[in-house]
Motif scaffolding. Structure first.
Motif, PDB file in Angstrom:
ATOM      1  N   VAL A 110     -29.814  17.444  -4.208  1.00 24.78           N
ATOM      2  CA  VAL A 110     -29.029  18.529  -4.800  1.00 24.78           C
ATOM      3  C   VAL A 110     -28.127  18.008  -5.916  1.00 24.78           C
ATOM      4  CG1 VAL A 110     -29.133  20.003  -2.763  1.00 24.78           C
ATOM      5  CG2 VAL A 110     -27.270  18.347  -2.965  1.00 24.78           C
ATOM      6  N   ASP A 111     -28.583  16.970  -6.595  1.00 24.43           N
ATOM      7  CA  ASP A 111     -27.869  16.401  -7.736  1.00 24.43           C
ATOM      8  C   ASP A 111     -27.980  17.369  -8.915  1.00 24.43           C
ATOM      9  OD1 ASP A 111     -27.037  14.923  -9.970  1.00 24.43           O
ATOM     10  OD2 ASP A 111     -27.854  13.050  -9.202  1.00 24.43           O
ATOM     11  N   ARG A 112     -26.853  17.907  -9.385  1.00 23.73           N
ATOM     12  CA  ARG A 112     -26.864  18.825 -10.512  1.00 23.73           C
ATOM     13  C   ARG A 112     -26.759  18.100 -11.851  1.00 23.73           C
ATOM     14  NH1 ARG A 112     -23.827  21.959  -6.682  1.00 23.73           N
ATOM     15  NH2 ARG A 112     -24.817  23.995  -6.311  1.00 23.73           N
ATOM     16  N   LEU A 113     -26.024  16.988 -11.894  1.00 26.99           N
ATOM     17  CA  LEU A 113     -25.851  16.268 -13.154  1.00 26.99           C
ATOM     18  C   LEU A 113     -27.159  15.629 -13.618  1.00 26.99           C
ATOM     19  CD1 LEU A 113     -22.371  14.532 -12.825  1.00 26.99           C
ATOM     20  CD2 LEU A 113     -23.080  16.137 -14.592  1.00 26.99           C
ATOM     21  N   THR A 114     -27.849  14.961 -12.700  1.00 25.23           N
ATOM     22  CA  THR A 114     -29.160  14.380 -13.010  1.00 25.23           C
ATOM     23  C   THR A 114     -30.125  14.837 -11.915  1.00 25.23           C
ATOM     24  OG1 THR A 114     -28.490  12.340 -11.866  1.00 25.23           O
ATOM     25  CG2 THR A 114     -28.302  12.358 -14.262  1.00 25.23           C
ATOM     26  N   PRO A 115     -30.717  15.998 -12.070  1.00 28.92           N
ATOM     27  CA  PRO A 115     -31.559  16.555 -11.020  1.00 28.92           C
ATOM     28  C   PRO A 115     -32.707  15.631 -10.608  1.00 28.92           C
ATOM     29  CG  PRO A 115     -31.041  18.225 -12.643  1.00 28.92           C
ATOM     30  CD  PRO A 115     -30.549  16.926 -13.200  1.00 28.92           C
ATOM     31  N   LEU A 116     -33.266  15.921  -9.454  1.00 29.86           N
ATOM     32  CA  LEU A 116     -34.268  15.071  -8.818  1.00 29.86           C
ATOM     33  C   LEU A 116     -35.475  14.795  -9.709  1.00 29.86           C
ATOM     34  CD1 LEU A 116     -35.053  13.593  -6.190  1.00 29.86           C
ATOM     35  CD2 LEU A 116     -36.008  15.757  -5.371  1.00 29.86           C
ATOM     36  N   VAL A 117     -35.763  15.687 -10.642  1.00 30.48           N
ATOM     37  CA  VAL A 117     -36.891  15.459 -11.540  1.00 30.48           C
ATOM     38  C   VAL A 117     -36.755  14.138 -12.283  1.00 30.48           C
ATOM     39  CG1 VAL A 117     -35.825  16.755 -13.445  1.00 30.48           C
ATOM     40  CG2 VAL A 117     -38.307  16.495 -13.369  1.00 30.48           C
ATOM     41  N   HIS A 118     -35.522  13.724 -12.585  1.00 24.43           N
ATOM     42  CA  HIS A 118     -35.305  12.439 -13.251  1.00 24.43           C
ATOM     43  C   HIS A 118     -35.810  11.283 -12.382  1.00 24.43           C
ATOM     44  CE1 HIS A 118     -33.053  13.604 -16.820  1.00 24.43           C
ATOM     45  NE2 HIS A 118     -32.271  14.373 -16.095  1.00 24.43           N
ATOM     46  N   ALA A 119     -35.475  11.317 -11.109  1.00 24.35           N
ATOM     47  CA  ALA A 119     -35.880  10.229 -10.213  1.00 24.35           C
ATOM     48  C   ALA A 119     -37.394  10.135 -10.118  1.00 24.35           C
ATOM     49  CB  ALA A 119     -35.281  10.441  -8.828  1.00 24.35           C
ATOM     50  N   ARG A 120     -38.042  11.259 -10.043  1.00 25.33           N
ATOM     51  CA  ARG A 120     -39.504  11.248  -9.916  1.00 25.33           C
ATOM     52  C   ARG A 120     -40.162  10.748 -11.195  1.00 25.33           C
ATOM     53  NH1 ARG A 120     -39.827  17.008  -6.568  1.00 25.33           N
ATOM     54  NH2 ARG A 120     -39.132  16.128  -4.568  1.00 25.33           N
ATOM     55  N   ARG A 121     -39.625  11.139 -12.340  1.00 23.47           N
ATOM     56  CA  ARG A 121     -40.157  10.612 -13.602  1.00 23.47           C
ATOM     57  C   ARG A 121     -39.944   9.109 -13.700  1.00 23.47           C
ATOM     58  NH1 ARG A 121     -37.343  15.132 -17.504  1.00 23.47           N
ATOM     59  NH2 ARG A 121     -38.755  16.881 -17.079  1.00 23.47           N
ATOM     60  N   THR A 122     -38.739   8.667 -13.316  1.00 22.99           N
ATOM     61  CA  THR A 122     -38.434   7.233 -13.356  1.00 22.99           C
ATOM     62  C   THR A 122     -39.372   6.461 -12.441  1.00 22.99           C
ATOM     63  OG1 THR A 122     -36.106   7.596 -13.910  1.00 22.99           O
ATOM     64  CG2 THR A 122     -36.652   5.518 -12.842  1.00 22.99           C
ATOM     65  N   ALA A 123     -39.543   6.926 -11.229  1.00 20.57           N
ATOM     66  CA  ALA A 123     -40.401   6.236 -10.271  1.00 20.57           C
ATOM     67  C   ALA A 123     -41.830   6.130 -10.782  1.00 20.57           C
ATOM     68  CB  ALA A 123     -40.365   6.959  -8.925  1.00 20.57           C
ATOM     69  N   ASP A 124     -42.309   7.170 -11.440  1.00 20.35           N
ATOM     70  CA  ASP A 124     -43.680   7.173 -11.941  1.00 20.35           C
ATOM     71  C   ASP A 124     -43.904   6.150 -13.047  1.00 20.35           C
ATOM     72  OD1 ASP A 124     -44.476   9.142 -10.204  1.00 20.35           O
ATOM     73  OD2 ASP A 124     -44.264  10.789 -11.659  1.00 20.35           O
ATOM     74  N   ARG A 125     -42.828   5.763 -13.730  1.00 20.50           N
ATOM     75  CA  ARG A 125     -42.978   4.898 -14.910  1.00 20.50           C
ATOM     76  C   ARG A 125     -42.529   3.464 -14.686  1.00 20.50           C
ATOM     77  NH1 ARG A 125     -39.869   9.009 -18.736  1.00 20.50           N
ATOM     78  NH2 ARG A 125     -40.170   7.497 -20.408  1.00 20.50           N
ATOM     79  N   LEU A 126     -41.962   3.177 -13.537  1.00 17.87           N
ATOM     80  CA  LEU A 126     -41.514   1.814 -13.274  1.00 17.87           C
ATOM     81  C   LEU A 126     -42.704   0.890 -13.034  1.00 17.87           C
ATOM     82  CD1 LEU A 126     -38.450   2.445 -10.960  1.00 17.87           C
ATOM     83  CD2 LEU A 126     -38.398   1.170 -13.117  1.00 17.87           C
TER      84      LEU A 126
END
Length: 288
Positions: free
Chosen positions: A235-251
């Motif tokens: 429930v992160d509003r500043l950096t929503p969960l979509v950021h984490a999933r994009r980051t994980a996909d590209r690491l």
């Protein structure tokens, strides 16, 4: 036994003098914690207390935050990377390495340093918490507006304004909770976070906010060639969960993506026990 604390002033580029603290005995594995925008070393206290005394914990105040003076005109991803590398070089014992964990802008700091020899030589693994590497204004859901230019402009204003975030009142505590934390955050957590954010110097907060508003570290992310865990509240509003999933996909070397149900942006402060577990797992796998 009393906690061992050593305080340093680490010099970085542009003459920046970074307030740095080393907690715990030198014979324990080192964990370096990098705080985010509008925070300071106090942000890490709940997590630090869980790591001690079995770990050696290093924390420092980013430029213009806490007890580190601002370096006017020097706010950039490159400066963030310079500062992290300077602290690593000053605090990691000879022949050793550290696990480096960053929260929000602190995690962006880690990504900005990707490819730097100091990070490659002195860090064994990294943890990125509650962060993104691009599109921070367009993806934020702080403002209940449809996706588009109006919402992005509102988020940019939140990041770049020099208006005070205080004084700390019951209303401001509720606003800080809404923006940065989940519903389960305690009254004490809300009070402490509101005080920390309110005391961040406004000129430095706004200058760093402009950096964040235009940030694009997507190319650097692919150079983070270290074992990396991503931790993010759902429930992160500043950096929503979509950021984490994009980051994980590209690491290049993702260890795992840990999603924390009902936790907001301040995950290490809201739920330190749930963040420390994957952090300790990195220490056990890569330092012990």
């Amino acid at each position: 036994m009393a906690e061992t604390i050593r305080r340093l002033s680490v010099v970085s580029t542009g003459g920046a003098r970074l307030h740095t603290e080393v907690h715990g005995p030198d014979d324990r594995p080192t964990v370096l914690l990098v705080h985010g925008w509008a925070c300071d070393t106090g942000f890490w206290r709940p997590l630090r207390d869980l790591l001690l005394p079995e770990h050696r914990v290093v924390v420092y105040d980013q430029r213009g935050h806490g007890r580190t003076p601002a370096t006017p005109g020097a706010c950039s991803p490159e400066a963030l990377a310079d500062d992290l590398c300077a602290v690593l070089a000053a605090t990691v014992p000879a022949g050793a390495r550290a696990v480096v964990a960053g929260h929000s802008m602190g995690a962006m700091t880690v990504v900005a340093a990707a490819g730097r020899p100091e990070l490659r030589d002195l860090a064994a693994a990294t943890l990125l918490c509650s962060t993104g590497v691009e599109g921070l204004t367009s993806a934020s859901t702080v403002f209940p507006l449809p996706p588009g230019p109006a919402r992005a402009r509102a988020q940019r204003l939140l990041l770049t304004t020099r208006l005070p975030y205080g004084p700390v009142t019951p209303l401001s505590r509720q606003l800080v909770r809404y923006v940065t934390m989940g519903r389960a955050a305690t009254a004490e957590q809300r009070r402490l976070v509101a005080r920390m954010v309110a005391r961040c110097p406004r000129p430095a907060r706004a200058e760093w906010g402009r950096v964040l508003a235009d940030l694009d570290l997507s190319a650097a992310l692919t150079r983070l060639d270290l074992p990396t865990t991503v931790v993010h509240g759902t429930v992160d509003r500043l950096t929503p969960l979509v950021h984490a999933r994009r980051t994980a996909d590209r690491l290049p070397r993702l260890v795992e993506l840990v999603e924390l149900p009902d936790i907001g942006h301040m995950a290490p402060f809201e739920a330190p026990d749930r963040v420390v577990a994957p952090l300790i797992a990195l220490v056990k796998e890569h330092l012990l």
